[in-house]
Design an enzyme around this catalytic site. Structure first.
Site, PDB file in Angstrom:
ATOM      1  N   CYS A 160     -11.647 -10.914  -1.353  1.00 57.20           N
ATOM      2  CA  CYS A 160     -11.607  -9.634  -1.585  1.00 57.20           C
ATOM      3  C   CYS A 160     -12.303  -9.540  -3.168  1.00 57.20           C
ATOM      4  CB  CYS A 160     -10.450  -8.569  -1.434  1.00 57.20           C
ATOM      5  SG  CYS A 160      -9.126  -9.149  -2.668  1.00 57.20           S
ATOM      6  N   HIS A 210      -4.401  -1.823  -6.907  1.00 60.59           N
ATOM      7  CA  HIS A 210      -4.228  -3.100  -7.903  1.00 60.59           C
ATOM      8  C   HIS A 210      -5.585  -3.311  -8.572  1.00 60.59           C
ATOM      9  CE1 HIS A 210      -5.897  -4.368  -3.934  1.00 60.59           C
ATOM     10  NE2 HIS A 210      -6.653  -5.265  -4.464  1.00 60.59           N
TER      11      HIS A 210
END
Length: 679
Positions: free
Chosen positions: A201, A70
């Site tokens: 993240c 992603h």
């Protein structure tokens, strides 16, 4: 069709990835091509480069056979999901083996909160085993898309799993804090162990929310009351201060700095990477219990205003070094491009090219002087960004994207008042500290949407401008002027001593922080070049070329002291050293630091001293031997480099020979051919 449904359609599903993909790169390309076909991605290769960059930060494979490549990318037109299934499995770096379920998640750089909330809900869904079982059982692309979008409830996906994770990726995240606390109290919550957690993240799309879901599930099974703050791309809502106050322990599962970390001061803390939150949540909760039982407190008691931006466990000095290196690393490409363009302008047009008129007003296509002026003036514009970029990305290292505006403004002020390189450092640190201070202020929810785009840039830029123009800027400009005058007046022993110091710094860590400090000091002098600053630049580049060239020469003249791999690296080191890439010596230093580093420093000190003593100058900040025509006294310059290379080579050969004589050989000859021994 709703925005939720439009994020994945049957055309974005491939239930037989094995036909086209056996690697994660091929899988990403196959799924991305489907996005391109639907107009969701505008540049396939650009998008895949962004996916690869995110993958390089941390593998996206998860336990349970899941891969979630992603990224956020400027090449994505709208948030999109593509799903692929591989019977053979594809390696995404998960500890338990290859992934058979692959989700490619694409988000635009400016995706709104609603879209990112949908993506985050999908990430939570992937932690539900019943959901992934249904994905493995589905037989058509349309059904797979409907299952992901929430239109199809597979028989194996129980109501309990759906209720826990949300019945559709677009659903709101489960349980508000108040609801969670009420549930805890209903189950005898007064005596329950309470934990607060923060997950984050680098991209803030998938791992952030998967770690949150995994921790929530593990806490539910362990009878622990846990509340998670997800600091993801969709922004974050701070935990209620009362919830934090009542918590018995804290879990940080993060790969980027935790924002407002001081809120958790004085609590027993478990601090790990975000993947640990996904892969072993129960162990983290158990560790939190143990630390609380021991009364162990690991969070800082009284953080300074800028402490929260560093990595966990780092000292203030380490954080400061990281912030400065953030600025320098982003500045270096401007140095290379601008400096080399200026150097080419001088090489083609001569030393008076800086007097040429603007090429926007006067350009003759057939005149080489006009082309030289074009290169010189373009390089000058690139070079003008040095101090603003340095300041902007120091602030970025401290406060993330909100630090960019005040950092660039402060850097530009430093240029305006002639505070130079030192002013840029001060502006960056001030900008980062101001933004972090603003972020600590409690803001009403109604104003949070305009904070990052209006309030923080406005207030921080105004404050930094005031401080740089009227408070700290002028003293720093005076210091910069004094430093320039000192460099200009360097001669004799003083110049040689400075050359020795710079040579030692360039060769101590071979491209590391100390090397970068010396290099940045030299480059800063090129913004307003003087004879002294040009000598410094020459000494720094010469010394930086010595370590790889010396290792290349040593592997040539005494190859038996090195492994076969090192001898192969030595061949490449010739070119790397000649190109002023000091990092070419790192493989040798990593294998034998106690001999290679001292030898490199000895040669670098000799070269730096000789370059300064010879009065060599350099107008280009990079290029190695390829910019020799731009060097003042080039033959003496090459002599200084050769002398340093010979010294380093001699020292490293002597040290390695002494080790061999002492009977402690360290060579790895496993990759060398074995010679039969006669019986």
């Amino acid at each position: 069709m709703s925005e939720n449904h439009a994020m994945i359609t049957a055309e974005l599903v491939d239930l037989d990835l094995d036909r086209t993909a056996t690697t994660k790169e091929a899988a990403a390309r196959t799924l991305a091509e489907r996005m391109v076909a639907l107009g969701r991605v505008t540049d396939l290769d650009g998008f895949l480069a962004d996916v690869a960059a995110r993958e390089a930060q941390m593998p996206t494979g998860l336990d349970g056979g899941i891969g979630i490549p992603h990224c956020r990318s400027a090449h994505v037109t709208e948030p999109t999901l593509a799903f692929g299934r591989s019977a053979a499995g594809i390696d995404f770096g998960a500890p338990d083996g290859p992934a058979d379920l692959v989700f490619l998640i694409a988000a635009p750089t400016g995706a709104d909160d609603a879209h990112l909330t949908i993506l985050s809900s999908l990430a939570r869904q992937l932690m539900d085993e019943q959901f992934t079982t249904a994905l493995r059982a589905v037989t058509s692309a349309a059904d797979a898309a409907a299952l992901v979008s929430g239109d199809l409830a597979a028989d194996s996906w129980s109501a309990q799993g759906a209720d826990r994770a949300g019945t559709a990726p677009g659903a709101e995240p489960p349980d508000t804090e108040a609801e969670a606390e009420a549930e805890g109290d209903a189950e005898g919550g007064a005596d329950r162990f309470r934990v607060v957690a923060v997950t984050s993240c680098p991209t803030g799309i998938a791992h952030t929310y998967m770690a949150a879901e995994a921790l929530e599930n593990a806490a539910r099974e362990a009878g622990v009351e846990l509340t998670v703050e997800t600091q993801g791309s969709a922004g974050f809502t701070r935990l209620d201060p009362g919830t934090v106050e009542r918590a018995d322990a804290v879990i940080f599962a993060h790969d980027v700095p935790v924002r407002d970390k001081s809120r958790f001061a004085g609590k027993p803390t478990v601090d790990v990477g975000v993947k640990a939150g996904i892969n072993r949540p129960a162990a983290l909760i158990a560790e939190a219990r143990e630390k609380a039982a021991r009364g162990e407190v690991t969070a800082p008691a009284r953080p300074s205003p800028v402490d929260g931006a560093g990595d966990s466990g780092d000292s203030y000095a380490t954080k400061l070094r990281k912030w400065l290196m953030s600025g320098v690393s982003y500045m270096v490409p401007f140095v290379a491009a601008g400096g080399l363009l200026i150097a080419l302008g001088f090489a083609i047009g001569g030393w008076k090219i800086d007097k040429a008129p603007s090429v926007a007003e006067h350009f003759v296509w057939t005149d080489h002087t006009s082309w030289a002026a074009l290169l010189f003036q373009t390089g000058g514009l690139a070079f003008a960004f040095l101090v603003p970029v340095l300041a902007g990305y120091i602030a970025y290292g401290m406060a993330d994207r909100p630090g960019l505006v005040p950092g660039f403004v402060g850097g530009s002020v430093a240029v305006t008042i002639k505070a130079g390189f030192l002013g840029g450092i001060a502006a960056g640190l001030l900008a980062g500290a101001v933004v972090m201070g603003i972020q600590r202020i409690r803001i009403p929810a109604v104003l949070r949407g305009i904070m990052p785009v209006v309030v923080i840039p406005l207030v921080s830029a105004a404050v930094v401008g005031f401080l740089m123009f009227l408070v700290v800027g002028k003293p720093i400009a005076s210091l910069q002027s004094a430093l320039t005058d000192w460099l200009e007046g360097l001669s004799g022993a003083n110049a040689v001593i400075l050359g020795v110091i710079l040579g030692l710094m360039m060769c101590f860590d071979l491209g590391g922080p100390l090397n970068k400090v010396a290099y940045a000091f030299a480059v800063g002098g090129l913004t307003h070049p003087t004879d002294g600053s040009l000598k410094v630049m020459a000494a720094v580049m010469a010394a930086g070329m010595v370590p790889p060239l010396a290792m290349a020469l040593a592997t040539t003249v005494r190859g038996r002291l090195f492994t076969r791999t090192e001898r192969e690296n030595g061949k490449a080191a010739w070119f790397l050293g000649a190109s002023f890439i000091t990092e070419g010596a790192i493989p040798f230093a990593a294998a034998d630091p106690l001999r290679v580093i001292p030898a490199s420093m000895a040669g670098g000190a000799v070269t730096g001293a000789l370059s300064m003593a010879f009065g060599c100058t350099l107008r280009a900040p990079h290029g190695g031997v390829f910019v020799v025509p731009l060097i003042g006294r080039p033959l003496l310059y090459l002599l200084a480099i050769a002398a340093g290379v010979c010294v380093s080579t001699a020292v490293v050969v002597l040290l390695k020979s002494a080790r061999k004589t002492a009977g402690t050989p360290e060579r790895d000859t496993a990759d060398e051919p074995r010679v039969p021994v006669a019986a």
